[in-house]
Write a protein that holds these residues in place. Sequence first.
Motif, PDB file in Angstrom:
ATOM      1  N   PHE A  29       0.826  -1.203   0.000  1.00  0.00           N
ATOM      2  CA  PHE A  29       0.000   0.000   0.000  1.00  0.00           C
ATOM      3  C   PHE A  29       0.862   1.256   0.000  1.00  0.00           C
ATOM      4  CE2 PHE A  29      -1.699   3.477   2.578  1.00  0.00           C
ATOM      5  CZ  PHE A  29      -2.702   3.915   1.729  1.00  0.00           C
ATOM      6  N   VAL A  30       1.863   1.302   0.871  1.00  0.00           N
ATOM      7  CA  VAL A  30       2.727   2.480   0.967  1.00  0.00           C
ATOM      8  C   VAL A  30       3.473   2.690  -0.345  1.00  0.00           C
ATOM      9  CG1 VAL A  30       4.677   3.523   2.193  1.00  0.00           C
ATOM     10  CG2 VAL A  30       2.932   2.263   3.469  1.00  0.00           C
ATOM     11  N   ARG A  34       2.967   5.940  -2.820  1.00  0.00           N
ATOM     12  CA  ARG A  34       4.090   6.781  -3.256  1.00  0.00           C
ATOM     13  C   ARG A  34       4.118   6.912  -4.777  1.00  0.00           C
ATOM     14  NH1 ARG A  34       8.633   3.713   0.065  1.00  0.00           N
ATOM     15  NH2 ARG A  34       8.195   4.513   2.139  1.00  0.00           N
ATOM     16  N   THR A  35       3.917   5.800  -5.471  1.00  0.00           N
ATOM     17  CA  THR A  35       3.929   5.808  -6.931  1.00  0.00           C
ATOM     18  C   THR A  35       2.794   6.663  -7.485  1.00  0.00           C
ATOM     19  OG1 THR A  35       4.901   3.600  -6.969  1.00  0.00           O
ATOM     20  CG2 THR A  35       3.811   4.340  -8.976  1.00  0.00           C
ATOM     21  N   GLY A  42      -0.015   9.616   4.767  1.00  0.00           N
ATOM     22  CA  GLY A  42      -0.075  10.002   6.173  1.00  0.00           C
ATOM     23  C   GLY A  42      -0.909   9.008   6.953  1.00  0.00           C
ATOM     24  N   LEU A  43      -1.009   9.250   8.226  1.00  0.00           N
ATOM     25  CA  LEU A  43      -1.790   8.371   9.086  1.00  0.00           C
ATOM     26  C   LEU A  43      -3.251   8.328   8.647  1.00  0.00           C
ATOM     27  CD1 LEU A  43      -1.825   6.524  11.524  1.00  0.00           C
ATOM     28  CD2 LEU A  43      -2.153   8.537  12.970  1.00  0.00           C
ATOM     29  N   PHE A  44      -3.799   9.475   8.226  1.00  0.00           N
ATOM     30  CA  PHE A  44      -5.186   9.518   7.770  1.00  0.00           C
ATOM     31  C   PHE A  44      -5.401   8.612   6.560  1.00  0.00           C
ATOM     32  CE2 PHE A  44      -8.530  11.272   5.079  1.00  0.00           C
ATOM     33  CZ  PHE A  44      -9.592  11.248   5.955  1.00  0.00           C
ATOM     34  N   GLU A  45      -4.513   8.659   5.592  1.00  0.00           N
ATOM     35  CA  GLU A  45      -4.640   7.819   4.398  1.00  0.00           C
ATOM     36  C   GLU A  45      -4.553   6.335   4.737  1.00  0.00           C
ATOM     37  OE1 GLU A  45      -3.640  11.822   3.120  1.00  0.00           O
ATOM     38  OE2 GLU A  45      -2.587  10.503   4.525  1.00  0.00           O
ATOM     39  N   ILE A  46      -3.656   5.992   5.627  1.00  0.00           N
ATOM     40  CA  ILE A  46      -3.502   4.586   6.017  1.00  0.00           C
ATOM     41  C   ILE A  46      -4.734   4.105   6.786  1.00  0.00           C
ATOM     42  CG2 ILE A  46      -2.181   3.023   7.497  1.00  0.00           C
ATOM     43  CD1 ILE A  46       0.312   4.638   6.618  1.00  0.00           C
ATOM     44  N   GLN A  47      -5.233   4.935   7.694  1.00  0.00           N
ATOM     45  CA  GLN A  47      -6.426   4.547   8.440  1.00  0.00           C
ATOM     46  C   GLN A  47      -7.641   4.436   7.524  1.00  0.00           C
ATOM     47  OE1 GLN A  47      -6.514   7.518  11.525  1.00  0.00           O
ATOM     48  NE2 GLN A  47      -5.385   6.221  12.947  1.00  0.00           N
ATOM     49  N   ALA A  48      -7.763   5.335   6.571  1.00  0.00           N
ATOM     50  CA  ALA A  48      -8.883   5.272   5.627  1.00  0.00           C
ATOM     51  C   ALA A  48      -8.796   4.006   4.774  1.00  0.00           C
ATOM     52  CB  ALA A  48      -8.897   6.515   4.735  1.00  0.00           C
ATOM     53  N   TYR A  49      -7.615   3.662   4.326  1.00  0.00           N
ATOM     54  CA  TYR A  49      -7.425   2.449   3.540  1.00  0.00           C
ATOM     55  C   TYR A  49      -7.779   1.206   4.361  1.00  0.00           C
ATOM     56  CZ  TYR A  49      -5.153  -1.039   0.597  1.00  0.00           C
ATOM     57  OH  TYR A  49      -4.884  -2.151  -0.184  1.00  0.00           O
ATOM     58  N   ASP A  50      -7.277   1.153   5.591  1.00  0.00           N
ATOM     59  CA  ASP A  50      -7.575   0.008   6.459  1.00  0.00           C
ATOM     60  C   ASP A  50      -9.068  -0.097   6.748  1.00  0.00           C
ATOM     61  OD1 ASP A  50      -4.957  -0.793   6.539  1.00  0.00           O
ATOM     62  OD2 ASP A  50      -4.579  -0.116   8.595  1.00  0.00           O
ATOM     63  N   THR A  51      -9.720   1.037   6.966  1.00  0.00           N
ATOM     64  CA  THR A  51     -11.164   1.037   7.218  1.00  0.00           C
ATOM     65  C   THR A  51     -11.908   0.469   6.017  1.00  0.00           C
ATOM     66  OG1 THR A  51     -10.981   2.928   8.702  1.00  0.00           O
ATOM     67  CG2 THR A  51     -13.160   2.471   7.771  1.00  0.00           C
ATOM     68  N   GLN A  78      -6.780  -8.777  15.138  1.00  0.00           N
ATOM     69  CA  GLN A  78      -5.699  -9.113  14.220  1.00  0.00           C
ATOM     70  C   GLN A  78      -6.112  -9.050  12.744  1.00  0.00           C
ATOM     71  OE1 GLN A  78      -2.368  -9.714  15.231  1.00  0.00           O
ATOM     72  NE2 GLN A  78      -3.248  -8.801  17.039  1.00  0.00           N
ATOM     73  N   PHE A  79      -6.768  -7.970  12.357  1.00  0.00           N
ATOM     74  CA  PHE A  79      -7.112  -7.765  10.950  1.00  0.00           C
ATOM     75  C   PHE A  79      -5.844  -7.314  10.222  1.00  0.00           C
ATOM     76  CE2 PHE A  79      -8.428  -5.434   7.262  1.00  0.00           C
ATOM     77  CZ  PHE A  79      -9.439  -6.230   6.754  1.00  0.00           C
ATOM     78  N   PRO A  80      -5.503  -7.952   9.084  1.00  0.00           N
ATOM     79  CA  PRO A  80      -4.282  -7.574   8.358  1.00  0.00           C
ATOM     80  C   PRO A  80      -4.477  -6.255   7.608  1.00  0.00           C
ATOM     81  CG  PRO A  80      -5.416  -9.336   7.218  1.00  0.00           C
ATOM     82  CD  PRO A  80      -6.177  -9.095   8.479  1.00  0.00           C
ATOM     83  N   GLY A  81      -4.026  -5.163   8.197  1.00  0.00           N
ATOM     84  CA  GLY A  81      -4.154  -3.844   7.592  1.00  0.00           C
ATOM     85  C   GLY A  81      -3.002  -3.527   6.636  1.00  0.00           C
ATOM     86  N   ALA A  82      -2.944  -2.285   6.204  1.00  0.00           N
ATOM     87  CA  ALA A  82      -1.971  -1.861   5.206  1.00  0.00           C
ATOM     88  C   ALA A  82      -0.531  -2.035   5.671  1.00  0.00           C
ATOM     89  CB  ALA A  82      -2.216  -0.407   4.823  1.00  0.00           C
ATOM     90  N   ILE A  83      -0.267  -1.740   6.920  1.00  0.00           N
ATOM     91  CA  ILE A  83       1.125  -1.828   7.390  1.00  0.00           C
ATOM     92  C   ILE A  83       1.280  -2.670   8.646  1.00  0.00           C
ATOM     93  CG2 ILE A  83       1.835   0.342   6.335  1.00  0.00           C
ATOM     94  CD1 ILE A  83       1.585   1.595   9.152  1.00  0.00           C
ATOM     95  N   GLY A  84       0.249  -3.414   8.973  1.00  0.00           N
ATOM     96  CA  GLY A  84       0.333  -4.272  10.144  1.00  0.00           C
ATOM     97  C   GLY A  84      -1.049  -4.715  10.581  1.00  0.00           C
ATOM     98  N   TYR A  85      -1.096  -5.441  11.654  1.00  0.00           N
ATOM     99  CA  TYR A  85      -2.364  -5.953  12.152  1.00  0.00           C
ATOM    100  C   TYR A  85      -3.093  -4.917  12.987  1.00  0.00           C
ATOM    101  CZ  TYR A  85      -1.041 -10.458  10.375  1.00  0.00           C
ATOM    102  OH  TYR A  85      -0.688 -11.474   9.525  1.00  0.00           O
ATOM    103  N   VAL A  86      -4.416  -4.874  12.830  1.00  0.00           N
ATOM    104  CA  VAL A  86      -5.272  -3.927  13.541  1.00  0.00           C
ATOM    105  C   VAL A  86      -6.245  -4.728  14.389  1.00  0.00           C
ATOM    106  CG1 VAL A  86      -6.940  -2.056  13.237  1.00  0.00           C
ATOM    107  CG2 VAL A  86      -5.128  -2.365  11.550  1.00  0.00           C
ATOM    108  N   SER A  87      -6.478  -4.269  15.614  1.00  0.00           N
ATOM    109  CA  SER A  87      -7.455  -4.909  16.500  1.00  0.00           C
ATOM    110  C   SER A  87      -8.393  -3.858  17.052  1.00  0.00           C
ATOM    111  CB  SER A  87      -6.746  -5.607  17.663  1.00  0.00           C
ATOM    112  OG  SER A  87      -5.934  -6.648  17.190  1.00  0.00           O
TER     113      SER A  87
END
Length: 89
Positions: A29-30, A34-35, A42-51, A78-87
Amino acid sequence: AKRVSTYPESVIFTDSYQSNFNGTDRFKFVLDYRTQFNEEPGLFEIQAYDTGLMLKQFIIEGAQSRSSLRSRLSSFDQFPGAIGYVSSG
């Protein structure tokens, strides 16, 4: 946390990430971000993607209403998010 001491279960702390994090397929994702945008997400983009990923997965698994989505969002682990697991908790 001090300002909401009477409601500690309502406090949410979020983590950030390091842009040099790598070593897993989830880092894709990161790299893709970038591409596409020629900047770091940013954190907002990563959280939005994971959501978006979570909502998609929960709907695929059968969530068909707001209440069923709310239930899933409050109890996943332990949901596999963009840069790690989310709980959720």
